[in-house]
Design an enzyme around this catalytic site. Structure first.
Site: not given
Ligand code: PRP
Length: 189
Positions: A51, A112, A161, A168, A174
């Site tokens: 999201k 990340d 963080f 979020d 968000r």
């Molecule tokens: C977050 C972000 C990416 C992913 C990046 O999504 O939006 O999709 O993590 O992390 P990475 O480089 O370690 O793979 P999240 O899983 O938190 O879901 P969300 O977007 O629904 O909050």
């Protein structure tokens, strides 16, 4: 969550990327897309990863001057310390019969570990996309578990963080219009 009504702003330790800086990063990203795909053959698709990307996507698309479609995928990545590019689960897939005619630009809020995007790029290429590129509002290169370099980065951020502008903690924050660093006491409870 048992916290009742509370003010999101009060949980922010400091603002890392202001609204104005976010706006500039959005325009930079749109300019990069407009420039890069100006003469490209085939259709252009902005593919947001749910999201977190929705706020960035909503602002970004308004600055694209080329004909462009939008779509979304939802994924979840598993594992912690040992996560590899295989640990990504597709919850909402991209369903296109004409994928070989589509230039895909994946739109992310943050990179990340790099696990999500390195997996998705290969997945979409394997599905037969004409081309696949990536842009992210934020990049945390110090956190990589797999080698991955986005094609366009809005702002590089340190390993803190971060929440807001789509990102979020426990599904909240968000809605903040800036990127802030969350106070430790909020997530250490
Ligand atoms: C977050 C972000 C990416 C992913 C990046 O999504 O939006 O999709 O993590 O992390 P990475 O480089 O370690 O793979 P999240 O899983 O938190 O879901 P969300 O977007 O629904 O909050």
């Amino acid at each position: 969550m048992g916290k009742g009504i509370f003010s999101l702003d009060e949980d922010i330790k400091k603002i890392l990327v202001t609204e104005e800086e976010v706006r500039r990063a959005v325009k930079d990203t749109a300019a990069w897309i407009n420039r890069t795909y100006e003469k490209t053959e085939g259709r252009l698709l902005l593919l947001g990863i749910l999201k977190g990307s929705v706020v960035f996507m909503g602002d970004l698309m308004k600055h694209i001057t080329l004909p462009v479609e939008i779509d979304f995928m939802k994924v979840s990545s598993y594992g912690s310390g040992t996560a590899t590019s295989g640990n990504v689960n597709i919850i909402l897939d991209l369903m296109r019969k004409d994928i070989d005619k589509i230039n895909i630009i994946i739109v992310e809020d943050i990179v990340d570990s790099g696990v999500t995007l390195s997996y998705l790029v290969e997945y979409l290429k394997h599905k037969g996309a004409k081309s696949v590129a990536t842009c992210t509002l934020l990049d945390k290169p110090s956190r990589r578990k797999v080698p991955f370099v986005p094609d366009h980065v809005g702002v590089e951020v340190p390993d803190e963080f971060v929440v807001g502008y789509g990102l979020d903690y426990d599904e909240y924050y968000r809605t903040l219009p800036y990127i802030g660093v969350l106070k430790e006491e909020v997530y250490q409870k």
